[in-house]
Motif scaffolding. Structure first.
Motif, short mmCIF file in Angstrom:
data_model
loop_
_atom_site.label_atom_id
_atom_site.label_comp_id
_atom_site.label_asym_id
_atom_site.label_seq_id
_atom_site.Cartn_x
_atom_site.Cartn_y
_atom_site.Cartn_z
N ARG A 148 -17.16 17.56 -34.15
CA ARG A 148 -17.57 16.91 -35.35
C ARG A 148 -17.10 15.36 -35.42
O ARG A 148 -17.89 14.48 -35.98
N LYS A 149 -16.10 15.06 -35.03
CA LYS A 149 -15.42 13.76 -35.30
C LYS A 149 -15.93 12.71 -34.29
O LYS A 149 -16.13 11.44 -34.43
N LEU A 150 -16.04 12.99 -33.21
CA LEU A 150 -16.35 12.02 -32.11
C LEU A 150 -18.01 12.10 -31.59
O LEU A 150 -18.44 11.31 -31.06
N ARG A 151 -18.60 12.84 -32.30
CA ARG A 151 -20.17 13.14 -31.78
C ARG A 151 -21.07 11.95 -32.42
O ARG A 151 -20.69 11.37 -33.49
N GLN A 152 -21.48 11.33 -31.23
CA GLN A 152 -22.40 10.12 -31.50
C GLN A 152 -23.75 10.59 -32.19
O GLN A 152 -24.29 11.56 -32.24
N GLN A 153 -24.39 9.74 -32.87
CA GLN A 153 -25.49 10.00 -33.77
C GLN A 153 -26.71 9.75 -32.84
O GLN A 153 -27.09 8.71 -32.77
N SER A 154 -26.77 10.64 -32.07
CA SER A 154 -28.19 10.71 -30.87
C SER A 154 -28.58 12.10 -31.28
O SER A 154 -27.83 13.20 -31.42
N ASN A 155 -29.76 12.05 -30.94
CA ASN A 155 -30.79 13.02 -30.73
C ASN A 155 -30.88 13.83 -29.60
O ASN A 155 -31.16 14.99 -29.65
N ASP A 156 -30.32 13.21 -28.65
CA ASP A 156 -30.26 13.88 -27.28
C ASP A 156 -28.72 14.50 -26.97
O ASP A 156 -28.00 13.75 -26.76
N LEU A 157 -28.90 15.80 -27.31
CA LEU A 157 -27.37 16.48 -27.02
C LEU A 157 -27.51 16.95 -25.58
O LEU A 157 -28.41 17.78 -25.39
N MET A 158 -26.56 16.81 -24.74
CA MET A 158 -26.52 17.30 -23.51
C MET A 158 -25.12 18.15 -23.18
O MET A 158 -24.26 17.30 -23.36
N TYR A 159 -25.28 19.18 -22.98
CA TYR A 159 -24.20 20.21 -22.63
C TYR A 159 -24.04 20.46 -21.29
O TYR A 159 -25.14 20.84 -20.65
N LEU A 160 -22.98 20.31 -20.43
CA LEU A 160 -22.87 20.75 -19.03
C LEU A 160 -21.93 22.19 -19.00
O LEU A 160 -20.83 21.94 -19.62
N LEU A 161 -22.48 22.94 -18.31
CA LEU A 161 -21.72 24.43 -18.29
C LEU A 161 -21.30 24.46 -16.68
O LEU A 161 -22.08 24.44 -15.76
N ASP A 162 -19.92 24.91 -16.59
CA ASP A 162 -19.47 25.01 -15.23
C ASP A 162 -18.06 25.69 -15.39
O ASP A 162 -17.33 26.24 -16.60
N SER A 163 -17.77 26.12 -14.45
CA SER A 163 -16.22 26.87 -13.87
C SER A 163 -15.52 26.27 -13.20
O SER A 163 -16.00 25.64 -12.25
N THR A 164 -14.17 26.46 -13.21
CA THR A 164 -13.35 26.23 -12.15
C THR A 164 -12.27 26.98 -11.83
O THR A 164 -11.88 27.71 -12.73
N SER A 165 -11.87 27.31 -10.51
CA SER A 165 -10.91 28.29 -10.16
C SER A 165 -9.49 27.57 -10.27
O SER A 165 -9.43 26.55 -9.78
N LEU A 166 -8.60 28.39 -10.57
CA LEU A 166 -7.16 28.07 -10.58
C LEU A 166 -6.43 29.21 -9.60
O LEU A 166 -6.29 30.13 -9.96
N THR A 167 -6.14 28.54 -8.65
CA THR A 167 -5.37 29.58 -7.62
C THR A 167 -4.23 29.82 -7.76
O THR A 167 -3.31 28.86 -8.13
N LEU A 168 -3.80 31.16 -7.72
CA LEU A 168 -2.26 31.58 -8.11
C LEU A 168 -2.00 32.39 -7.05
O LEU A 168 -2.49 33.66 -6.71
N LYS A 169 -1.17 31.99 -6.04
CA LYS A 169 -0.45 32.71 -4.94
C LYS A 169 1.16 32.62 -4.90
O LYS A 169 1.50 31.51 -5.41
N GLY A 170 1.64 33.52 -4.27
CA GLY A 170 3.25 33.54 -4.35
C GLY A 170 3.81 34.59 -5.24
O GLY A 170 3.09 35.46 -5.52
N ARG A 171 5.07 34.71 -5.22
CA ARG A 171 5.98 35.51 -5.89
C ARG A 171 5.50 35.65 -7.24
O ARG A 171 5.29 34.97 -7.82
N GLU A 172 5.68 37.17 -7.59
CA GLU A 172 5.12 37.62 -8.89
C GLU A 172 3.64 37.49 -9.21
O GLU A 172 2.97 38.18 -9.93
N PHE A 173 2.98 36.41 -8.69
CA PHE A 173 1.34 36.52 -8.96
C PHE A 173 0.76 37.51 -8.05
O PHE A 173 -0.25 38.03 -8.64
N GLU A 174 1.41 37.93 -7.07
CA GLU A 174 0.87 38.84 -6.12
C GLU A 174 0.84 40.43 -6.93
O GLU A 174 -0.03 41.24 -6.33
N ARG A 175 1.51 40.43 -8.06
CA ARG A 175 1.52 41.69 -8.90
C ARG A 175 0.25 42.02 -9.48
O ARG A 175 -0.33 43.08 -9.45
N TRP A 176 -0.61 40.81 -9.80
CA TRP A 176 -1.72 41.26 -10.75
C TRP A 176 -2.88 40.33 -10.00
O TRP A 176 -4.18 40.72 -10.56
#
Length: 432
Positions: A148-176
C-alpha cells in the motif's frame, strides 16, 4: 538535596537563563521549551528502533493474541523472539553464541526495544517448539503495508510468481528432510508472488520440495486487471481459467506436448520479425486432461506467441489470454520474470537463509520468515527516510549503525562544525 529537588532547581535555572539571554516572554519561552523537548525526542532513537517503527507493537500484539500464542510464555514472548531473530538477520550472527553475546552487549537499548537480554538455550527452544504462524502472519501483514505504501500509481499491475529451493543437508537435517525430498532437492521450498513494479513480495508460502508449484498457486490472491507472469512449472489449464474468470491476465509458457488447434494467425510487424516468429489464436484439442480430469479451458480461445532466443536453438512458446497487447509486449512481459529470480538471489546473498540457528523444520521456517520480515522492514525504512539509495545500501547502513543514535551524532557533529566556524570568525586571521 534530593535528586527531584535538584532537577527542579536545574530546570528553573535553565528557564531563567533563556529569559535573560533571549529576552522573550512567556509565550516565546513555551515555544522554546517545546522545541527543546522535540529535539531531545527526535535525536534519542537508535537505527534499530527506527527500523521497528515499520511494525507497530500493538499490531504485533494483535497477531499474537489472535492465535493465543503467548499463553504459556512467562518471560520470553513472541516479541522478544522476533527482536532476537531480526538482530540475527541484520547482524549476520554466525550462531547462537555470537547472537547472545552481541545482543546482550547492548543492554542499555533493550528497554527501548521492549525486550531484555536473551539466553541462547531459551532462543533455541523457542525456535524448535514454537509455531511459525505468528511470524507468517507478520510477514503477510508487512507485505500488505509495504504494497500500500510503495505501490506506484499505475494501471498496469504485474505480479511474478515463482519458487526457490533451500537445500538442507547435514547433521540433524537428515532426520526430517529425506522423506519429502526430490531427485534434485532436499530441504524446503519458498513460494513468492512478487510485485514487479515496486520490487516487493506480496504473498508467500513455504512447502516441502516434493510439492508441485501449482498446488500452492491456487492459494495466490487474484486481483482484477492485473497481469500474472509465471513459468511452465505452473502449467494447470484449470488454474489458468480461474485467472481468466478473475478478469486478470497471465503470460506463461506452453509445455512441449500441449495439443492445440490453430484458429487464426496474425501478421507480425517487420520490425519484430527477427524476434517474434508467430502470433496465433488457438484452442485446446482435448476436453480431458491426464487422469481424465476435465479441461475447463477447453473451447476458449488462447493466444500463442513463439519468440526466438538468440543464445539457444529452440524458441520460447508463450501462452496468454491477453489479446490486446502486441506480440513483442507479450515477450517483454515474460522477460521481466527474471526480476523474481534476482529477488531470490538477493535474499540468499544478503540475508541469513543459508546458515541456520536451528536444524529442526520449525526453526528453519522461522528463520526464513524472519528474513522476509527483515527485507520488508528495510524497504519501509528506506522509503520513510526518502533517501535515494538502493536496498542493499540501506541494509548496509542499518547493519553499520544498528545501535547508534545517528541523528544525535549528526546533530553533535553539526554543532561542532558550527562552533569551530564561529570561533574562526571571532579569532581573526593571525597571518594577514
Amino acid at each position: 538535596m534530593t535528586s527531584r529537588a535538584g532537577a527542579l532547581l536545574s530546570g528553573i535555572k535553565w528557564v531563567d537563563n533563556v529569559k535573560r539571554v533571549a529576552g522573550i516572554g512567556l509565550r516565546g519561552l513555551t515555544s522554546v521549551c517545546q522545541l527543546k523537548n522535540q529535539t531531545c525526542n527526535m535525536f534519542s532513537i537508535t537505527t534499530f528502533q527506527r527500523l521497528m517503527k515499520g511494525l507497530p507493537r500493538g499490531t504485533f500484539a494483535q497477531l499474537v493474541e489472535r492465535h493465543n500464542a503467548d499463553k504459556y510464555c512467562k518471560k520470553f514472548g513472541h516479541w522478544d523472539h522476533l527482536i532476537a531473530m531480526l538482530y540475527a538477520q541484520i547482524s549476520e550472527a554466525k550462531g547462537l553464541r555470537p547472537l547472545e553475546t552481541g545482543f546482550n552487549s547492548h543492554v542499555a537499548h533493550h528497554y527501548h526495544l521492549g525486550t531484555s537480554a536473551i539466553k541462547r538455550s531459551t532462543l533455541a527452544d523457542a525456535n524448535e517448539n514454537r509455531s511459525d504462524t505468528v511470524f507468517s502472519d507478520t510477514a503477510a501483514w508487512l507485505m500488505g503495508k509495504v504494497s500500500r505504501k510503495l505501490r506506484q500509481q499505475s494501471n498496469d499491475l504485474m505480479y511474478l510468481l515463482d519458487s526457490t529451493s533451500l537445500t538442507l543437508k547435514g547433521r540433524e537435517f537428515e532426520r526430517w528432510t529425506p522423506e519429502n525430498s526430490t531427485r534434485n532437492t532436499q530441504g524446503l521450498k519458498l513460494h513468492v508472488l512478487y510485485d514487479a513494479h515496486d520490487a516487493i513480495p506480496v504473498w508467500h508460502d513455504i512447502s516441502h520440495p516434493n510439492v508441485n508449484d501449482v498446488e500452492r498457486a491456487v492459494d495466490v490472491p487474484l486481483e482484477a486487471n492485473a497481469l500474472y507472469v509465471f513459468d511452465k512449472g505452473y502449467c494447470d489449464f484449470n488454474w489458468w481459467k480461474s485467472i481468466d474468470e478473475a478478469n486478470a491476465r497471465f503470460v506463461t509458457r506452453f509445455k512441449n506436448n500441449a495439443a492445440v488447434n490453430v484458429l487464426q494467425k496474425s501478421d507480425i510487424p517487420a520490425d519484430d520479425a527477427h524476434i517474434v516468429l508467430s502470433d496465433e489464436i488457438v484452442t485446446f484439442k482435448h476436453k480431458r486432461l491426464g487422469g481424465k480430469r476435465i479441461n475447463l479451458y477447453f473451447g476458449k480461445p488462447l493466444r500463442r506467441v513463439i519468440v526466438a532466443r538468440p543464445n539457444k536453438d529452440t524458441p520460447i512458446v508463450l501462452a496468454t489470454n491477453d489479446f490486446d497487447s502486441s506480440a513483442m509486449e507479450i515477450a517483454q512481459h515474460y522477460k521481466k520474470r527474471w526480476a523474481i529470480e534476482l529477488f531470490f538471489k538477493w535474499i540468499k546473498q544478503h540475508l541469513k537463509i543459508k546458515q541456520f540457528l536451528g536444524r529442526s523444520e520449525n526453526a528453519v521456517r522461522i528463520q526464513i520468515l524472519t528474513a522476509l520480515i527483515s527485507y520488508l522492514l528495510v524497504a519501509l525504512f528506506n522509503e520513510s527516510n526518502r533517501v535515494k539509495r538502493t536496498l542493499w545500501d540501506c541494509l548496509c547502513f542499518v547493519r553499520a549503525t544498528l545501535f547508534q543514535r545517528t541523528d544525535t551524532e549528526d546533530l553533535h557533529d553539526r554543532r561542532r562544525r558550527q562552533a569551530a566556524h564561529e570561533f574562526a570568525e571571532i579569532q581573526g586571521c593571525l597571518f594577514s
